[in-house]
Design an enzyme around this catalytic site. Sequence first.
Site, PDB file in Angstrom:
ATOM      1  N   TYR A   1      -4.185  50.212   3.002  1.00 22.98           N
ATOM      2  CA  TYR A   1      -3.778  51.385   2.215  1.00 22.98           C
ATOM      3  C   TYR A   1      -3.786  52.643   3.093  1.00 22.98           C
ATOM      4  CZ  TYR A   1      -4.533  55.488  -0.678  1.00 22.98           C
ATOM      5  OH  TYR A   1      -4.471  56.753  -1.189  1.00 22.98           O
TER       6      TYR A   1
ATOM      7  N   SER B   1      -4.418  60.823   2.226  1.00 22.33           N
ATOM      8  CA  SER B   1      -5.731  60.378   1.766  1.00 22.33           C
ATOM      9  C   SER B   1      -6.777  60.506   2.861  1.00 22.33           C
ATOM     10  CB  SER B   1      -5.615  58.904   1.371  1.00 22.33           C
ATOM     11  OG  SER B   1      -6.890  58.347   1.172  1.00 22.33           O
TER      12      SER B   1
ATOM     13  N   LYS C   1      -0.689  55.455   4.663  1.00 22.91           N
ATOM     14  CA  LYS C   1      -0.689  56.927   4.626  1.00 22.91           C
ATOM     15  C   LYS C   1      -0.580  57.489   6.042  1.00 22.91           C
ATOM     16  CE  LYS C   1      -1.106  57.281   0.182  1.00 22.91           C
ATOM     17  NZ  LYS C   1      -0.074  57.920  -0.648  1.00 22.91           N
TER      18      LYS C   1
HETATM   19  N1  UFG Z   1     -17.607  51.913  -6.993  1.00 22.03           N
HETATM   20  C1  UFG Z   1     -18.552  51.146  -7.642  1.00 22.03           C
HETATM   21  N2  UFG Z   1     -18.179  50.552  -8.818  1.00 22.03           N
HETATM   22  C2  UFG Z   1     -16.939  50.687  -9.371  1.00 22.03           C
HETATM   23  C3  UFG Z   1     -16.000  51.483  -8.690  1.00 22.03           C
HETATM   24  C4  UFG Z   1     -16.361  52.073  -7.507  1.00 22.03           C
HETATM   25  O1  UFG Z   1     -19.675  50.986  -7.185  1.00 22.03           O
HETATM   26  O2  UFG Z   1     -16.678  50.111 -10.431  1.00 22.03           O
HETATM   27  C5  UFG Z   1     -18.016  52.587  -5.755  1.00 22.03           C
HETATM   28  C6  UFG Z   1     -17.127  52.230  -4.570  1.00 22.03           C
HETATM   29  O3  UFG Z   1     -17.589  51.101  -3.916  1.00 22.03           O
HETATM   30  C7  UFG Z   1     -17.188  53.496  -3.749  1.00 22.03           C
HETATM   31  C8  UFG Z   1     -17.355  54.616  -4.775  1.00 22.03           C
HETATM   32  O4  UFG Z   1     -17.842  53.969  -5.950  1.00 22.03           O
HETATM   33  O5  UFG Z   1     -18.315  53.478  -2.944  1.00 22.03           O
HETATM   34  C9  UFG Z   1     -16.065  55.305  -5.116  1.00 22.03           C
HETATM   35  O6  UFG Z   1     -15.091  54.326  -5.401  1.00 22.03           O
HETATM   36  P1  UFG Z   1     -13.657  54.647  -5.986  1.00 22.03           P
HETATM   37  O7  UFG Z   1     -12.976  53.351  -6.209  1.00 22.03           O
HETATM   38  O8  UFG Z   1     -13.777  55.567  -7.148  1.00 22.03           O
HETATM   39  O9  UFG Z   1     -12.954  55.464  -4.820  1.00 22.03           O
HETATM   40  P2  UFG Z   1     -12.792  55.099  -3.268  1.00 22.03           P
HETATM   41  O10 UFG Z   1     -13.690  56.008  -2.515  1.00 22.03           O
HETATM   42  O11 UFG Z   1     -12.915  53.653  -3.024  1.00 22.03           O
HETATM   43  O12 UFG Z   1     -11.268  55.458  -3.021  1.00 22.03           O
HETATM   44  C10 UFG Z   1     -10.704  56.690  -3.437  1.00 22.03           C
HETATM   45  C11 UFG Z   1      -9.225  56.470  -3.699  1.00 22.03           C
HETATM   46  C12 UFG Z   1      -8.537  56.062  -2.436  1.00 22.03           C
HETATM   47  C13 UFG Z   1      -8.830  57.055  -1.349  1.00 22.03           C
HETATM   48  C14 UFG Z   1     -10.299  57.318  -1.205  1.00 22.03           C
HETATM   49  C15 UFG Z   1     -10.483  58.462  -0.263  1.00 22.03           C
HETATM   50  O13 UFG Z   1      -9.037  55.463  -4.670  1.00 22.03           O
HETATM   51  O14 UFG Z   1      -7.159  56.021  -2.688  1.00 22.03           O
HETATM   52  O15 UFG Z   1     -10.867  57.659  -2.454  1.00 22.03           O
HETATM   53  O16 UFG Z   1     -11.729  59.042  -0.389  1.00 22.03           O
HETATM   54  F1  UFG Z   1      -8.378  56.581  -0.172  1.00 22.03           F
END
Ligand code: UFG
Length: 322
Positions: free
Chosen positions: A141, A117, A145
Amino acid sequence: MSKILVAGGAGYIGSHTVKELRKQGFDVVVFDNLSTGRREFVRDAELIVGDLEVKDDIRSAFKSQNIAAVLHFASLIQVSESYIHPRKYYTQNLTSSLNLLDEMLEAGVRNFIFSSSAAVYGIPKQIPIPEDHPLDPFNPYGQTKFFVERILQDYDRAYKLKFISLRYFNASGADPDGEMGECHDPETHLIPNILLSVLGRKENLDIFGTDFPTPDGTAIRDYIHVTDLANAHVLALQKLMASPRSEFINLGTNRGYSVKEVIARAEKITGKKVPVREMPKREGDVPVLLASKDKAERLLGWKLRNSEIETIIETAWRWHRK
Ligand code: UFG
């Protein structure tokens, strides 16, 4: 004929990869405990229901099949949950990987593709992030990894295990044929949450953080279509089997969108208003994550096909409506 064992092949990214492997003529055995994976996502591959926490399950899978390589997708994936329950993350993500590697070595299988990741980098010091960027995971998390990557390097040196560790950025979108898509429970990812809120299955779309140091204050991510990810796994496997050499490779697009930009595009595609609610930052979220994709292109001959943000949202929307 020898087969490819796909641990976690009934899950979101795993099942898309199994489909791609089958298209390319690989014989595939899926190993999955179906805790989050779905039986119906394993379409024309063999399924062994087994648990990576149970070494006997893995051992009998290797004994009953002629396995040439292993792809390992099975893992817990929620950054914020890993803050609250680090024990669960360290235990499950590390034990399952160690058990799998141990049984692989016992069976004499030495080709391994690992689902890593972007979370291994932590807060980027350089954008886009190249693979030789320092590793400093920002959440438990990401630590799990990172530790598995370290273990892989030691196992390469000591046991000649050859691996490609694929560092995913933000996997998203759904199978263009509509056979599989993203459905986590609970759903924490941005694009599915936007679509669930538009469909009335969620009251609001929470925007987590509006004071990041970005142009509109919301976090920027590199969204990569799941079928492009799947294709990269097939290329990585072919590469590893043709010339065994361990590598770390980013899978992203080198382009980023803020949360607000993704919402605006989703409103255009669905023709509906997203019911947003501004909330504080989630613990562990970094402002910007963008991949350098040069190495994947150069080493694997990888080409992005479906990762335009519109294609990502359109395929996800088709799946979610269904
Ligand atoms: N977000 C929101 N509202 C939501 C969900 C997400 O505002 O309901 C925001 C988060 O705060 C973040 C962005 O949208 O800024 C993307 O969030 P995601 O949850 O879709 O993805 P993340 O970037 O948090 O994490 C994902 C994977 C991880 C990985 C990461 C690496 O879930 O496993 O990408 O880029 F580590």
